[in-house]
Design a protein around this motif. Sequence first.
Motif, PDB file in Angstrom:
ATOM      1  N   UNK A   1       0.897  -1.168   0.000  1.00  0.00           N
ATOM      2  CA  UNK A   1       0.000   0.000   0.000  1.00  0.00           C
ATOM      3  C   UNK A   1       0.931   1.212   0.000  1.00  0.00           C
ATOM      4  N   UNK A   2       1.392   1.647  -1.182  1.00  0.00           N
ATOM      5  CA  UNK A   2       2.460   2.642  -1.212  1.00  0.00           C
ATOM      6  C   UNK A   2       2.047   4.046  -0.747  1.00  0.00           C
ATOM      7  N   UNK A   3       0.755   4.375  -0.861  1.00  0.00           N
ATOM      8  CA  UNK A   3       0.338   5.758  -0.601  1.00  0.00           C
ATOM      9  C   UNK A   3      -0.644   5.842   0.564  1.00  0.00           C
ATOM     10  N   UNK A   4      -0.282   6.649   1.570  1.00  0.00           N
ATOM     11  CA  UNK A   4      -1.137   6.855   2.756  1.00  0.00           C
ATOM     12  C   UNK A   4      -1.595   5.503   3.306  1.00  0.00           C
ATOM     13  N   UNK A   5      -0.605   4.723   3.664  1.00  0.00           N
ATOM     14  CA  UNK A   5      -0.854   3.322   4.009  1.00  0.00           C
ATOM     15  C   UNK A   5      -1.861   3.176   5.151  1.00  0.00           C
ATOM     16  N   UNK A   6      -2.632   2.134   5.101  1.00  0.00           N
ATOM     17  CA  UNK A   6      -3.463   1.681   6.215  1.00  0.00           C
ATOM     18  C   UNK A   6      -2.683   0.531   6.851  1.00  0.00           C
ATOM     19  N   UNK A   7      -2.215   0.633   8.091  1.00  0.00           N
ATOM     20  CA  UNK A   7      -2.627   1.578   9.127  1.00  0.00           C
ATOM     21  C   UNK A   7      -1.695   2.758   9.386  1.00  0.00           C
ATOM     22  N   UNK A   8      -0.539   2.871   8.748  1.00  0.00           N
ATOM     23  CA  UNK A   8       0.458   3.836   9.249  1.00  0.00           C
ATOM     24  C   UNK A   8       0.336   5.241   8.680  1.00  0.00           C
ATOM     25  N   UNK A   9      -0.342   5.410   7.536  1.00  0.00           N
ATOM     26  CA  UNK A   9      -0.406   6.722   6.892  1.00  0.00           C
ATOM     27  C   UNK A   9       0.836   7.043   6.084  1.00  0.00           C
ATOM     28  N   UNK A  10       1.829   6.139   6.097  1.00  0.00           N
ATOM     29  CA  UNK A  10       3.123   6.369   5.451  1.00  0.00           C
ATOM     30  C   UNK A  10       3.022   6.290   3.915  1.00  0.00           C
ATOM     31  N   UNK A  11       3.761   7.185   3.228  1.00  0.00           N
ATOM     32  CA  UNK A  11       3.785   7.178   1.753  1.00  0.00           C
ATOM     33  C   UNK A  11       5.212   6.949   1.268  1.00  0.00           C
ATOM     34  N   UNK A  12       5.375   6.061   0.309  1.00  0.00           N
ATOM     35  CA  UNK A  12       6.700   5.802  -0.254  1.00  0.00           C
ATOM     36  C   UNK A  12       7.067   6.911  -1.236  1.00  0.00           C
ATOM     37  N   UNK A  13       8.286   7.416  -1.134  1.00  0.00           N
ATOM     38  CA  UNK A  13       8.763   8.424  -2.078  1.00  0.00           C
ATOM     39  C   UNK A  13       9.042   7.807  -3.440  1.00  0.00           C
ATOM     40  N   UNK A  14       9.240   8.685  -4.440  1.00  0.00           N
ATOM     41  CA  UNK A  14       9.437   8.211  -5.817  1.00  0.00           C
ATOM     42  C   UNK A  14      10.673   7.309  -5.926  1.00  0.00           C
ATOM     43  N   UNK A  15      11.749   7.677  -5.196  1.00  0.00           N
ATOM     44  CA  UNK A  15      12.981   6.867  -5.293  1.00  0.00           C
ATOM     45  C   UNK A  15      12.769   5.469  -4.747  1.00  0.00           C
ATOM     46  N   UNK A  16      12.082   5.398  -3.612  1.00  0.00           N
ATOM     47  CA  UNK A  16      11.837   4.077  -3.014  1.00  0.00           C
ATOM     48  C   UNK A  16      10.935   3.252  -3.933  1.00  0.00           C
ATOM     49  N   UNK A  17       9.973   3.921  -4.583  1.00  0.00           N
ATOM     50  CA  UNK A  17       9.103   3.188  -5.530  1.00  0.00           C
ATOM     51  C   UNK A  17       9.925   2.587  -6.659  1.00  0.00           C
ATOM     52  N   UNK A  18      10.845   3.409  -7.203  1.00  0.00           N
ATOM     53  CA  UNK A  18      11.673   2.921  -8.315  1.00  0.00           C
ATOM     54  C   UNK A  18      12.534   1.753  -7.844  1.00  0.00           C
ATOM     55  N   UNK A  19      13.096   1.884  -6.627  1.00  0.00           N
ATOM     56  CA  UNK A  19      13.976   0.826  -6.114  1.00  0.00           C
ATOM     57  C   UNK A  19      13.176  -0.459  -5.859  1.00  0.00           C
ATOM     58  N   UNK A  20      11.952  -0.319  -5.362  1.00  0.00           N
ATOM     59  CA  UNK A  20      11.122  -1.513  -5.114  1.00  0.00           C
ATOM     60  C   UNK A  20      10.708  -2.168  -6.436  1.00  0.00           C
ATOM     61  N   UNK A  21      10.420  -1.336  -7.450  1.00  0.00           N
ATOM     62  CA  UNK A  21      10.050  -1.891  -8.758  1.00  0.00           C
ATOM     63  C   UNK A  21      11.219  -2.687  -9.327  1.00  0.00           C
ATOM     64  N   UNK A  22      12.438  -2.129  -9.223  1.00  0.00           N
ATOM     65  CA  UNK A  22      13.625  -2.843  -9.718  1.00  0.00           C
ATOM     66  C   UNK A  22      13.848  -4.127  -8.926  1.00  0.00           C
ATOM     67  N   UNK A  23      13.676  -4.032  -7.604  1.00  0.00           N
ATOM     68  CA  UNK A  23      13.884  -5.211  -6.750  1.00  0.00           C
ATOM     69  C   UNK A  23      12.876  -6.312  -7.105  1.00  0.00           C
ATOM     70  N   UNK A  24      11.619  -5.903  -7.356  1.00  0.00           N
ATOM     71  CA  UNK A  24      10.585  -6.887  -7.716  1.00  0.00           C
ATOM     72  C   UNK A  24      10.954  -7.572  -9.032  1.00  0.00           C
ATOM     73  N   UNK A  25      11.452  -6.765  -9.980  1.00  0.00           N
ATOM     74  CA  UNK A  25      11.852  -7.346 -11.272  1.00  0.00           C
ATOM     75  C   UNK A  25      13.006  -8.328 -11.064  1.00  0.00           C
ATOM     76  N   UNK A  26      13.977  -7.927 -10.221  1.00  0.00           N
ATOM     77  CA  UNK A  26      15.146  -8.791  -9.982  1.00  0.00           C
ATOM     78  C   UNK A  26      14.723 -10.102  -9.326  1.00  0.00           C
ATOM     79  N   UNK A  27      13.714 -10.033  -8.449  1.00  0.00           N
ATOM     80  CA  UNK A  27      13.285 -11.229  -7.706  1.00  0.00           C
ATOM     81  C   UNK A  27      12.181 -11.997  -8.438  1.00  0.00           C
TER      82      UNK A  27
END
Length: 400
Positions: A178-204
Amino acid sequence: MSVSLHAPSGAPLSRRLAGTTSSPVRDILEVAARPEVISLAGGLPAPETFDVDGLRAAFAEVLSGPDAVRALQYSTTEGDPALRARLADVLRTGGLAAEPGEILVTTGSQQALGLVAAALLNPGDPILVEDPTYLAALQAFGLSGARCVAIPSDAEGPDPDALVRVAHASGARIAYLIPTFQNPTGRTLGAERRAALADAAAAAGLWLVEDDPYSALRLEGAPVELLAAQPAARERTIVVQTLSKVLSPGLRIGYLRAPEALYGALAVAKQAADLHTSTVAQLAAERWLARHDVVAHMRGLAAHYRPRRDALLAGLAEHLPPGSTFTRPQGGLFVWVTLPDGFDAEAVLPRAVERGVAFVPGRHFFAGEYVPGTLRVSFATASPTELLEGAARLGAAIAG
Ligand code: PMP
């Protein structure tokens, strides 16, 4: 009313249901509905934001025009074509170039999570999740017999290297985020972290489920593009959105955009689940979207929720014990509180209810080991004055 899973002797309860519990939030919400209790517990959208007149007009238009009988008839599993086109437009505002044919309309976005489980997970399969994460996602995946495995995170959110590591260690093929305004924490992933997670998902070799009910409720700050809009993520991400927080949860209109490789399986699962989502609700939602400026409507929602968030944050800053921390979300409906060591939110809850305030202890949101001093509070339903008073009551309950 809370649901008991204690079957009368002889009732044929499935093994997978026996392992799934009724949401504890339901019981807390029952208490929170008492008039003397200020509810910081649920995430029920503010009823004052429902466009009753606009929706009445949309339903009237659908039921009085030449389409009236079509609205009352069975319809296709994938969803109404005109609605799918409008929902593809909404996804485009989030930075994702989606085509109507890639959209599957679902009965609330909760159903989309169930379809992911039904179509893509076998009993015993691992699925990677943030920890904490959305409680009813844990339920939906648990009901399919899947095992939720926590992704270690740092201050910026799920850790990309850890994602690859746990994917390999567990053999997981899917991660739910839940990258944006997460339930339950309200936390949002920044653009860099999104890019890094997308690359990591592709690698895995991981498929991603991006659950996004809250990006429509941005109260301040610049929008961040969907995780699925990352080039490395586009063809490996199922994006799930909903009209529940924008328009009305009672409509039960959710939708997903899936890569071609997964779309057919999800549509078959949907067919088996409920044939299709309510035709009349789909056509009315389409008419409402046709007649309103959704972006302007979202601005109105932000204007409604912003003073409520500010009141809750001000109340927490004033009344929580020293050493407590809490998130300061730029949108969504939730704030996540961490009390100092030694506090147990579950032990606080009965005292809080006695003092007339309800919240959800953090325990219920964890797939892995839970942190006893955590709790979720929401600014969704109460007024600014009630939120300030609710925070004061919470502080008093924590103090004992
Ligand atoms: N995902 C998340 C993260 C949620 O918070 C919710 C609603 N609380 C849902 C999905 C389901 O919402 P709906 O079925 O109303 O679209």
